[in-house]
Design an enzyme around this catalytic site. Structure first.
Site, PDB file in Angstrom:
ATOM      1  N   GLU A 205       0.784  -1.237   0.000  1.00  0.00           N
ATOM      2  CA  GLU A 205       0.000   0.000   0.000  1.00  0.00           C
ATOM      3  C   GLU A 205       0.813   1.283   0.000  1.00  0.00           C
ATOM      4  O   GLU A 205       0.313   2.316   0.465  1.00  0.00           O
ATOM      5  CB  GLU A 205      -0.913  -0.014   1.233  1.00  0.00           C
ATOM      6  N   ASN A 206       2.043   1.286  -0.531  1.00  0.00           N
ATOM      7  CA  ASN A 206       2.866   2.501  -0.524  1.00  0.00           C
ATOM      8  C   ASN A 206       2.041   3.729  -0.894  1.00  0.00           C
ATOM      9  O   ASN A 206       1.248   3.696  -1.828  1.00  0.00           O
ATOM     10  CB  ASN A 206       3.993   2.366  -1.550  1.00  0.00           C
TER      11      ASN A 206
ATOM     12  N   GLU B 220      -5.677  -2.594  -0.439  1.00  0.00           N
ATOM     13  CA  GLU B 220      -4.549  -1.642  -0.474  1.00  0.00           C
ATOM     14  C   GLU B 220      -5.081  -0.205  -0.499  1.00  0.00           C
ATOM     15  O   GLU B 220      -4.513   0.684   0.131  1.00  0.00           O
ATOM     16  CB  GLU B 220      -3.635  -1.892  -1.674  1.00  0.00           C
TER      17      GLU B 220
ATOM     18  N   HIS C 251      -6.102   0.949   2.937  1.00  0.00           N
ATOM     19  CA  HIS C 251      -4.961   1.264   3.799  1.00  0.00           C
ATOM     20  C   HIS C 251      -4.623   2.761   3.791  1.00  0.00           C
ATOM     21  O   HIS C 251      -3.967   3.244   4.703  1.00  0.00           O
ATOM     22  CB  HIS C 251      -3.710   0.511   3.344  1.00  0.00           C
TER      23      HIS C 251
ATOM     24  N   GLU D 205      -3.788  -3.966   9.845  1.00  0.00           N
ATOM     25  CA  GLU D 205      -4.134  -5.104   8.990  1.00  0.00           C
ATOM     26  C   GLU D 205      -5.491  -5.718   9.353  1.00  0.00           C
ATOM     27  O   GLU D 205      -6.301  -5.986   8.479  1.00  0.00           O
ATOM     28  CB  GLU D 205      -3.025  -6.162   9.004  1.00  0.00           C
TER      29      GLU D 205
HETATM   30  N1  B3K Z   1       1.180  -4.388   4.105  1.00  0.00           N
HETATM   31  C1  B3K Z   1       1.528  -5.336   3.084  1.00  0.00           C
HETATM   32  C2  B3K Z   1       2.210  -6.551   3.595  1.00  0.00           C
HETATM   33  C3  B3K Z   1       3.645  -6.380   3.841  1.00  0.00           C
HETATM   34  C4  B3K Z   1       4.279  -7.700   4.172  1.00  0.00           C
HETATM   35  C5  B3K Z   1       5.705  -7.545   4.568  1.00  0.00           C
HETATM   36  N2  B3K Z   1       6.357  -8.832   4.712  1.00  0.00           N
HETATM   37  C6  B3K Z   1       0.333  -5.724   2.276  1.00  0.00           C
HETATM   38  C7  B3K Z   1      -0.975  -5.611   2.947  1.00  0.00           C
HETATM   39  O1  B3K Z   1      -1.252  -6.216   3.958  1.00  0.00           O
HETATM   40  O2  B3K Z   1      -1.765  -4.862   2.476  1.00  0.00           O
HETATM   41 ZN    ZN Z   2      -2.845  -4.927   4.485  1.00  0.00          ZN
END
Ligand code: B3K
Ligand code: ZN
Length: 875
Positions: free
Chosen positions: A270-271, A304, A307, A326
């Protein structure tokens, strides 16, 4: 330093040791000069001392970096020390500009963490601790900085240079290179940083927000794949709209970009403003993707996007709080899919995950609460417990508060914590403060691991005209916690008249009672007014992630299957009926008794299958038996052969019993191949389920080949192949060959074929899997390929993975030895089935333990595997 290996063993970090940082970074200027082997990174940060400890050194994390220079306020700085993991700078002023130059080698980065090459493109993955592979930094989620990023690269090879935020400038250099400057106005932790450089096809569209702002939407895919991007775009637009309508949350930048890459360790990331996705969750067209793939794309694109508020704008104070973003975001994506599609079917699929692999995780050496207390390798904690059980915990709060108060809690949470790094406690406090609901006991769900069991007994007092329910909760000790306490468990129930199946209103002493009972004590009794005997439906909608022990008769379950008002409860009753008979048949098989299934069981199912008032997708779920893995979880000692045999036996009984109805379903349901509406998807699912059963009957199995030949989309192609695979039909080879001939150039599509090789129930399965490793489309460096072939074998082919000659275990050990150095994150996911060795019979335990010990003896064991193996071996 001592020579003993123990001294170098990776150390755990503890949740309760959290300390705020001594310094923070408010602004970062990054410059990347991209090169396959020698990428230069210059990071210029504004650093501020925030603790009163004047002599504190600035300790920056770094991994696999070549340090070129350090300067402070423009002067070269030599007052530092560094080792493999850290750069420590001493005697610094309170505020200064720090400039660090490092060199990295993206093409050698097979771990796919930090900056790496995916095919011809550069891309990054920084969560959880990958940014430290790019530069030395305060790589922790509670340091929020504003980022500016300049990317420089060859203009021909890398026409697109992307990073977070808005593009503010670009230019061309004289040597054939070009550059782009990005600025992200929102302060963010380093794990949300992203950079992508490559040549792509771009699908462009836009979204107008609820306040009338225009947002440019761009999806970048490999050249030639543009016709597989529209579904992802539509899903993104739906997600943006849904988050405004259901949660009142609006997007906050002028651009939202998604890049699909082939080499990616998980689903997506989700950058901020620049999501990087595993191509599996972007690319879909009718020829290449199944209906499940379509739904998967919608869910992950939504996840994503959601997020952006739950994760990015409000992030986590430390990684122990991972479920804050999460669990909540999974809850949000589940609600998104349920609002857009079929709520009951979505719920059933989520429940299957909890009851299968999540409960198995609770019972394993990796058991942990949704907010873990100790961690060696953070990547090991992106688990079903943190994500899926985390979402169940949010869902329980939603059940206890109701939608309106839950949304008030969300608003308060955003109001209090927007732009900051928060904790799970902060979230629960906002929910409780906004609703007035006391969540003190409920909060124990965050700290207690394991699966609670509810033991329920009932009695009817004809004289008093009262129905009594006694509920006892018990959580068995887990690998990480021996003492357990009583939790606050919402238990949704409904009553039905035992004779007619008519719903009975929930009343106690003349007053109506909420259908959600608050179970808070170890043992509790509830009384209801009833004028005649009733059947109770327990845990409707799976109101809590618990197991249930209640002595239902077959007749009562058949009644619930027919009359329960909630479609979920009808499905669940069918699963409970199956569970009763599976347990009995496994015992019979073990005792050498001939197996038989009462006619009434098949008949109870037939009533549902023939119920035209039910959605086809729901009927398909009722026809689907629990997986071998879910069944395994019901036993203290897992007998893989008995479970496989019994499951096959029940399927064969059903196929025979239902034959006429299955034939009618198969021929009557005719969804158009290019119709992807939820109705058409449901019809296809039911039709293909019917086909899978018909494949078990020699007189009907010819339909499988016909189905394959006439398939107008990937769902139908795969349905034919899956049916041929599991029924071990003689046409299997030919279908597989024809599929491989058509798709061998396309790794993503070939994953479906690899998965069928891995789950092949034929005796020569492992030999085939070995042989398939040299198929041109297979690549041990690509996580999707590894998961499809090796992952499906070790997770979903228990009979051959657990073969008594140990061949399955050795196959996994060999793969793990390779992946331990190449890609520890993928290795660490793959090892899970081996960790559960204590659940098997003695000969298998010995072999599995040996396999773990063999791995434990590796010289260069990555900390990902180290953590899991050590827990499993309990050393
Ligand atoms: N936040 C990322 C997952 C990152 C995992 C790092 N090993 C994707 C998600 O949960 O949306
Ligand atoms: Zn996530």
């Amino acid at each position: 330093m001592s020579a003993s290996a123990k001294v170098e063993q990776p150390q755990a970090k503890f949740r309760l040791d959290y300390q705020a940082p001594d310094f923070t970074i408010t602004d970062v200027d990054l410059e990347f000069d991209l090169d396959d082997q020698h990428t230069l990174v210059q990071a210029t940060s504004k650093v501020k001392r925030v603790s009163s400890q004047q002599d504190a050194a600035l300790c920056l994390a770094g991994e696999s970096l070549k340090l070129l220079s350090v300067s402070v306020n423009g002067e070269l700085w030599s007052d530092y020390q560094h080792d493999e993991h850290e750069l420590r700078l001493f005697h610094l002023p309170d505020e200064f500009e720090l400039c660090i130059q490092t060199e990295i080698n993206p093409s050698a980065n097979t771990a796919l963490e930090g900056l790496y090459k995916s095919g011809d493109a550069f891309c990054t993955q920084c969560e959880a601790e990958g940014f430290r592979r790019i530069t030395y930094f305060l790589d922790r989620p509670d340091v929020l900085a504003r980022y500016q990023t300049r990317v420089i690269a060859d203009a021909k090879q890398y026409p697109f240079l992307l990073s977070n935020g808005n593009k503010i400038d670009e230019g061309v250099l004289t040597d054939g290179r070009h550059w782009v400057q990005w600025q992200d106005p929102h302060p963010k932790p380093s794990y949300l940083f992203a950079l992508v450089a490559g040549d792509f096809d771009v699908l462009r569209d836009q979204f107008t927000t609820m306040n009338g702002r225009q947002v440019a939407l761009e999806i970048f895919v490999d050249k030639g794949n543009l016709d597989r991007a529209p579904h992802a775009m539509a899903s993104l637009q739906n997600a943006m709209k849904w988050d405004e309508e259901r949660f009142g949350l609006e997007y906050d930048l002028d651009i939202y970009m998604i890049v699909a890459v082939d080499f990616f360790n998980m689903g997506a990331m989700e950058n901020k403003g620049l999501n990087v996705f595993n191509s599996k969750f972007v690319l879909a067209n009718p020829q290449t993707a199944t209906d499940d793939d379509y739904l998967g794309v919608e869910a992950v694109i939504g996840h994503e996007y959601f997020h952006n508020w739950t994760g990015n704008r409000i992030t986590c104070r430390d990684w122990f709080q991972l479920s804050l973003k999460e669990g909540l975001t999974v809850f949000r994506d589940q609600e998104f899919s349920s609002d857009l599609g079929d709520r009951t079917v979505n719920r059933i699929n989520n429940v299957r995950i909890i009851r299968g692999p999540q409960f198995a995780e609770d019972a394993s050496p990796m058991s942990h609460p949704i907010r873990p207390d100790q961690v060696i390798e953070m990547n090991n904690f992106y688990t079903l417990t943190v994500y899926e059980k985390g979402s169940e915990v949010i869902r329980m709060m939603h059940t206890l508060l109701g939608e309106e108060k839950f949304q008030a809690g969300m608003r308060l949470y955003v109001e209090r914590h927007d732009g900051t790094a928060a904790t799970c406690d902060d979230f629960v406090a906002a929910m409780s403060d906004a609703s007035g609901v006391d969540l003190t006991q409920f909060k124990l769900w965050y700290s207690q691991s394991g699966t609670p069991n509810l033991m329920v007994t009932s009695s009817y007092d004809a004289q008093q005209q009262q129905f009594n329910l006694t509920v006892t909760q018990q959580t068995k000790p887990t690998a990480d916690q021996s003492e357990k306490v009583a939790l606050h468990i919402p238990l949704r129930i409904a009553l039905y008249d035992q004779k007619t199946g008519a719903p009975v209103a929930l009343m106690s002493q003349g007053q109506s009672v909420d259908p959600v009972l608050n179970v808070t004590q170890e043992t509790q009794s509830f009384q209801f007014d009833c004028t005649s005997p009733v059947i109770v439906s327990l845990l409707d909608d799976f109101s809590a992630p618990v197991t249930l022990s209640y002595d239902y008769s077959d007749d009562d379950l058949a009644m619930l299957m027919r009359h329960a008002t909630s479609p979920y409860a009808r499905w669940d009753a069918s699963q409970q009926l199956l569970a009763k008979h599976v347990r009995r048949l496994v015992a019979d098989y073990q005792a050498g008794v001939e197996l038989s299934l009462p006619y009434t069981v098949g008949q109870s199912f037939l009533h549902i299958i023939e119920d035209e008032s039910l959605a086809p997708a729901l009927i398909a779920e009722v026809m689907t038996l629990p997986s071998e893995n879910e069944i395994a979880g019901w036993f203290d000692v897992i007998d893989v052969d008995a479970i496989a045999h019994v499951r096959r036996f029940i399927r064969a009984c059903f196929a025979q019993h239902w034959e006429t109805t299955l034939q009618a379903l198969y021929h009557d349901l005719q969804p158009a191949a290019d119709d992807f509406s939820h109705q058409a998807i449901g019809e296809r699912c039911l039709k293909n389920n019917a086909l899978a059963y018909l494949a078990l009957l020699p007189a009907n199995s010819k339909w499988v080949e016909v189905h394959f030949e006439q398939a107008g989309n990937m769902t139908d192609t795969m349905a034919a192949m899956t049916a041929a695979n599991s029924a071990m039909l003689s046409c299997r080879e030919q279908l597989m060959q024809s599929f491989s001939d058509r798709w061998q150039q396309d790794g993503l599509v070939m994953d479906k074929w690899f998965m069928l090789q891995g789950t092949n129930p034929a005796q020569n399965c492992l030999a085939n899997v070995e042989a398939v490793k040299s198929h041109p489309a297979f690549d041990m460096k690509n996580p999707n390929r590894v998961r499809s072939l090796i992952g499906s074998f070790v997770n979903n082919n228990p009979v051959y993975f657990h073969a008594l000659d140990g061949s399955g275990y050795q196959f996994l050990v060999e793969a793990l030895i390779q992946l331990n150095t190449a890609n520890p994150q993928v290795a660490s996911r793959l090892i899970d089935p081996l960790l559960k060795y204590r659940r098997y019979d003695e000969p298998r335990q010995v072999l599995m333990r040996q396999a773990l010990e063999q791995l434990a003896g590796l010289d260069n064991l990555a900390k990902d595997l180290f953590e899991k193996i050590n827990k499993a071996l309990d050393v």
